[in-house]
Design a protein around this motif. Structure first.
Motif, PDB file in Angstrom:
ATOM      1  N   GLN A 163      -3.249 -23.316 -15.035  1.00 21.30           N
ATOM      2  CA  GLN A 163      -4.509 -23.371 -14.288  1.00 21.30           C
ATOM      3  C   GLN A 163      -4.323 -22.866 -12.868  1.00 21.30           C
ATOM      4  OE1 GLN A 163      -5.798 -27.435 -14.689  1.00 21.30           O
ATOM      5  NE2 GLN A 163      -6.515 -27.164 -16.786  1.00 21.30           N
ATOM      6  N   ARG A 164      -3.209 -23.245 -12.246  1.00 16.78           N
ATOM      7  CA  ARG A 164      -2.920 -22.729 -10.896  1.00 16.78           C
ATOM      8  C   ARG A 164      -2.743 -21.214 -10.914  1.00 16.78           C
ATOM      9  NH1 ARG A 164       2.012 -25.456  -8.139  1.00 16.78           N
ATOM     10  NH2 ARG A 164       1.461 -23.833  -6.607  1.00 16.78           N
ATOM     11  N   MET A 165      -2.006 -20.723 -11.901  1.00 16.23           N
ATOM     12  CA  MET A 165      -1.812 -19.283 -12.022  1.00 16.23           C
ATOM     13  C   MET A 165      -3.131 -18.572 -12.279  1.00 16.23           C
ATOM     14  SD  MET A 165       1.742 -19.086 -14.201  1.00 16.23           S
ATOM     15  CE  MET A 165       1.659 -17.298 -14.315  1.00 16.23           C
ATOM     16  N   SER A 166      -3.958 -19.153 -13.150  1.00 17.62           N
ATOM     17  CA  SER A 166      -5.255 -18.554 -13.440  1.00 17.62           C
ATOM     18  C   SER A 166      -6.115 -18.487 -12.185  1.00 17.62           C
ATOM     19  CB  SER A 166      -5.965 -19.350 -14.532  1.00 17.62           C
ATOM     20  OG  SER A 166      -7.200 -18.761 -14.868  1.00 17.62           O
ATOM     21  N   GLY A 167      -6.084 -19.557 -11.373  1.00 12.39           N
ATOM     22  CA  GLY A 167      -6.854 -19.555 -10.130  1.00 12.39           C
ATOM     23  C   GLY A 167      -6.402 -18.468  -9.172  1.00 12.39           C
ATOM     24  N   ILE A 168      -5.095 -18.268  -9.074  1.00 17.79           N
ATOM     25  CA  ILE A 168      -4.564 -17.215  -8.198  1.00 17.79           C
ATOM     26  C   ILE A 168      -4.995 -15.846  -8.704  1.00 17.79           C
ATOM     27  CG2 ILE A 168      -2.430 -16.083  -7.452  1.00 17.79           C
ATOM     28  CD1 ILE A 168      -1.131 -18.862  -7.416  1.00 17.79           C
ATOM     29  N   VAL A 169      -4.931 -15.658 -10.023  1.00 12.00           N
ATOM     30  CA  VAL A 169      -5.334 -14.368 -10.596  1.00 12.00           C
ATOM     31  C   VAL A 169      -6.818 -14.117 -10.371  1.00 12.00           C
ATOM     32  CG1 VAL A 169      -5.616 -13.111 -12.756  1.00 12.00           C
ATOM     33  CG2 VAL A 169      -3.487 -14.310 -12.285  1.00 12.00           C
ATOM     34  N   GLN A 170      -7.639 -15.128 -10.569  1.00 10.93           N
ATOM     35  CA  GLN A 170      -9.079 -14.972 -10.363  1.00 10.93           C
ATOM     36  C   GLN A 170      -9.375 -14.630  -8.909  1.00 10.93           C
ATOM     37  OE1 GLN A 170     -11.304 -14.852 -12.642  1.00 10.93           O
ATOM     38  NE2 GLN A 170     -10.531 -15.937 -14.414  1.00 10.93           N
ATOM     39  N   ASP A 171      -8.648 -15.255  -8.005  1.00  9.36           N
ATOM     40  CA  ASP A 171      -8.833 -14.951  -6.592  1.00  9.36           C
ATOM     41  C   ASP A 171      -8.424 -13.513  -6.295  1.00  9.36           C
ATOM     42  OD1 ASP A 171      -9.281 -15.740  -3.735  1.00  9.36           O
ATOM     43  OD2 ASP A 171      -7.148 -15.274  -3.612  1.00  9.36           O
ATOM     44  N   ALA A 172      -7.290 -13.111  -6.856  1.00 11.51           N
ATOM     45  CA  ALA A 172      -6.835 -11.731  -6.642  1.00 11.51           C
ATOM     46  C   ALA A 172      -7.795 -10.738  -7.269  1.00 11.51           C
ATOM     47  CB  ALA A 172      -5.441 -11.556  -7.230  1.00 11.51           C
ATOM     48  N   ALA A 173      -8.340 -11.104  -8.430  1.00  9.42           N
ATOM     49  CA  ALA A 173      -9.241 -10.191  -9.131  1.00  9.42           C
ATOM     50  C   ALA A 173     -10.571 -10.012  -8.417  1.00  9.42           C
ATOM     51  CB  ALA A 173      -9.480 -10.679 -10.559  1.00  9.42           C
ATOM     52  N   PRO A 219     -15.349  -5.344  -9.100  1.00 10.19           N
ATOM     53  CA  PRO A 219     -14.157  -5.257  -8.258  1.00 10.19           C
ATOM     54  C   PRO A 219     -13.004  -4.756  -9.114  1.00 10.19           C
ATOM     55  CG  PRO A 219     -15.266  -7.356  -7.950  1.00 10.19           C
ATOM     56  CD  PRO A 219     -15.922  -6.685  -9.129  1.00 10.19           C
ATOM     57  N   PRO A 220     -12.187  -3.868  -8.607  1.00 13.43           N
ATOM     58  CA  PRO A 220     -11.167  -3.225  -9.435  1.00 13.43           C
ATOM     59  C   PRO A 220     -10.277  -4.192 -10.202  1.00 13.43           C
ATOM     60  CG  PRO A 220     -11.322  -2.137  -7.312  1.00 13.43           C
ATOM     61  CD  PRO A 220     -12.198  -3.345  -7.238  1.00 13.43           C
ATOM     62  N   LEU A 221      -9.779  -5.243  -9.552  1.00 17.62           N
ATOM     63  CA  LEU A 221      -8.870  -6.135 -10.244  1.00 17.62           C
ATOM     64  C   LEU A 221      -9.591  -7.032 -11.242  1.00 17.62           C
ATOM     65  CD1 LEU A 221      -6.342  -7.111  -7.450  1.00 17.62           C
ATOM     66  CD2 LEU A 221      -6.150  -5.367  -9.214  1.00 17.62           C
ATOM     67  N   ALA A 222     -10.865  -7.327 -10.984  1.00 21.25           N
ATOM     68  CA  ALA A 222     -11.629  -8.092 -11.965  1.00 21.25           C
ATOM     69  C   ALA A 222     -11.783  -7.281 -13.246  1.00 21.25           C
ATOM     70  CB  ALA A 222     -12.997  -8.470 -11.397  1.00 21.25           C
ATOM     71  N   TRP A 223     -12.004  -5.994 -13.106  1.00 19.08           N
ATOM     72  CA  TRP A 223     -12.102  -5.119 -14.279  1.00 19.08           C
ATOM     73  C   TRP A 223     -10.751  -5.068 -14.992  1.00 19.08           C
ATOM     74  CZ3 TRP A 223     -10.106  -0.942 -16.746  1.00 19.08           C
ATOM     75  CH2 TRP A 223     -10.922  -0.330 -17.710  1.00 19.08           C
ATOM     76  N   SER A 225       0.053  -7.326 -16.608  1.00 26.23           N
ATOM     77  CA  SER A 225       1.340  -7.905 -16.225  1.00 26.23           C
ATOM     78  C   SER A 225       1.466  -8.017 -14.717  1.00 26.23           C
ATOM     79  CB  SER A 225       2.487  -7.055 -16.779  1.00 26.23           C
ATOM     80  OG  SER A 225       2.684  -5.864 -16.035  1.00 26.23           O
ATOM     81  N   ALA A 226       0.854  -7.089 -13.989  1.00 25.59           N
ATOM     82  CA  ALA A 226       0.911  -7.143 -12.528  1.00 25.59           C
ATOM     83  C   ALA A 226       0.215  -8.398 -12.013  1.00 25.59           C
ATOM     84  CB  ALA A 226       0.273  -5.893 -11.935  1.00 25.59           C
ATOM     85  N   LEU A 227      -0.951  -8.720 -12.586  1.00 27.08           N
ATOM     86  CA  LEU A 227      -1.673  -9.911 -12.144  1.00 27.08           C
ATOM     87  C   LEU A 227      -0.910 -11.183 -12.484  1.00 27.08           C
ATOM     88  CD1 LEU A 227      -5.346  -8.972 -13.111  1.00 27.08           C
ATOM     89  CD2 LEU A 227      -4.218  -8.731 -10.912  1.00 27.08           C
ATOM     90  N   VAL A 228      -0.344 -11.235 -13.687  1.00 28.98           N
ATOM     91  CA  VAL A 228       0.416 -12.417 -14.084  1.00 28.98           C
ATOM     92  C   VAL A 228       1.636 -12.581 -13.183  1.00 28.98           C
ATOM     93  CG1 VAL A 228       1.715 -13.522 -15.948  1.00 28.98           C
ATOM     94  CG2 VAL A 228      -0.367 -12.241 -16.465  1.00 28.98           C
ATOM     95  N   ARG A 229       2.279 -11.483 -12.851  1.00 26.94           N
ATOM     96  CA  ARG A 229       3.478 -11.559 -12.027  1.00 26.94           C
ATOM     97  C   ARG A 229       3.159 -11.957 -10.595  1.00 26.94           C
ATOM     98  NH1 ARG A 229       5.858  -5.909 -14.082  1.00 26.94           N
ATOM     99  NH2 ARG A 229       7.397  -6.135 -12.427  1.00 26.94           N
ATOM    100  N   VAL A 230       2.012 -11.507 -10.085  1.00 29.25           N
ATOM    101  CA  VAL A 230       1.587 -11.934  -8.751  1.00 29.25           C
ATOM    102  C   VAL A 230       1.433 -13.449  -8.724  1.00 29.25           C
ATOM    103  CG1 VAL A 230      -0.353 -11.918  -7.153  1.00 29.25           C
ATOM    104  CG2 VAL A 230       0.522  -9.765  -8.046  1.00 29.25           C
ATOM    105  N   ALA A 231       0.774 -14.008  -9.754  1.00 31.29           N
ATOM    106  CA  ALA A 231       0.574 -15.454  -9.814  1.00 31.29           C
ATOM    107  C   ALA A 231       1.887 -16.189 -10.031  1.00 31.29           C
ATOM    108  CB  ALA A 231      -0.407 -15.793 -10.933  1.00 31.29           C
TER     109      ALA A 231
END
Length: 317
Positions: free
Chosen positions: A236-246, A276-280, A291-297
């Motif tokens: 859930q924490r990782m998902s939140g970070i990804v959603q924020d980045a996206a 937004p590019p990362l949301a897409w 994988s880039a988004l998962v690795r960022v989180a």
């Protein structure tokens, strides 16, 4: 007598491949019995609908019992192939208590298609893994390639057509061509037919990607209650970070240290209108881009966490 005939044991039942999805196993059974997928489902005592949606999530107790009686499989084997297997960790909304509806929102689920490791599809004879339906799974740690999710011939996502159960079809792109890709017309449509094992997957050049995939895979795999609770919290924490980045419109600084093929995959998803590019990227991007988004989180959440792979109990019923 009627009841005994209705639940008769099937003569030949293929064993599920390790980690195989229920949809893939049903298709394997259909090939073995020389039936369509819909007919194979009916042999299992399940609705033989063309859409084939809800049976992938979970089975009601009576349905599970019927499948086991007809096939000789253990309940744990069948549950392992369903999306509800991940309910204790990544997919808490997919429990046995939910209604039989496919319209469950989750940004980490490949609902209508599947990624795949071309080499795994080849060596397994066309078996497709359940974990490939999760966007958290972006590479094959055995063959060290990023998963592929699009056909290079028709440029559409890989998925299973309703009647894609003929010999060898599970190893090919079965996307209907032309305008015959929807509704009843797809049953007689010509399919793409590109061999999945020939899809050129991107080699993994970064050890960090493999390390993170293995740790995330350990989080995804249910084990004891303590592990499951910690996994849900971290995911859930990782998902939140990804959603924020996206939600941001820039990737500046986020791709530091990632291999050029991943950076290129991310930038190839840029410029989509009204998103937004990362949301897409999260919704439609390739596994390499995801994988880039998962690795960022993971860099933020898992850097100080020791996540061990839970043991596999092969005798649980």
């Amino acid at each position: 007598m009627v009841e005994a005939e209705r639940v008769r044991r099937l003569g030949v039942v293929p064993s599920p491949f390790a980690g195989e999805s229920f949809l893939s196993w049903v298709d394997t059974l259909a090939v073995t019995l020389r039936l369509s997928r819909a007919a194979a489902l009916k042999e299992l005592g399940l609705p033989g609908s063309a859409t084939f949606s809800t049976s992938q999530i979970h089975l009601r107790p009576e349905e599970l019992e019927g499948v086991c009686r007809r096939t000789g499989l253990r309940p744990a084997q069948v549950r392992r192939m369903l999306f509800a297997f991940y309910a204790p960790t990544a997919l808490p909304q997919f429990t046995s208590d939910i209604g039989r509806s496919w319209h469950v929102s989750n940004p980490w689920l490949r609902r209508d298609h599947s990624a795949a490791c071309p080499l795994c599809v080849q060596t397994s004879g066309g078996r497709w893994l359940l974990s490939w339906r999760l966007k958290w799974t972006f590479l094959c740690a055995d063959h060290l390639v990023y998963l592929a999710d699009r056909c290079p011939r028709c440029h559409l996502r890989l998925y299973w057509r309703h009647e894609a159960t003929g010999a060898g079809q599970r190893e090919h792109c079965t996307r209907p061509l032309g305008r015959q890709g929807r509704g009843r017309s797809r049953l007689g449509a010509k399919v793409c037919g590109f061999p999945v094992p020939e899809i050129a997957a991107i080699p993994v050049e970064d050890e960090e990607a493999v390390h993170i995939q293995r740790r995330v895979s350990a989080l995804l795999t249910p084990a004891d209650p303590s592990h499951n609770e910690e996994s849900r919290r971290l995911l859930q924490r990782m998902s939140g970070i990804v959603q924020d980045a996206a939600s941001r419109k820039t990737v500046s600084g986020m791709l530091d240290g990632m291999e050029s093929s991943v950076v290129r995959a991310v930038y190839e998803s840029q410029g989509q209108p009204y998103h937004p590019p990362l949301a897409w990227t999260l919704e439609n991007g390739s596994p390499a881009a995801l994988s880039a988004l998962v690795r960022v989180a993971a860099r933020s959440v898992l850097s100080d966490k020791h996540i061990s792979v839970p043991p596999v109990n092969r005798t649980t019923n």
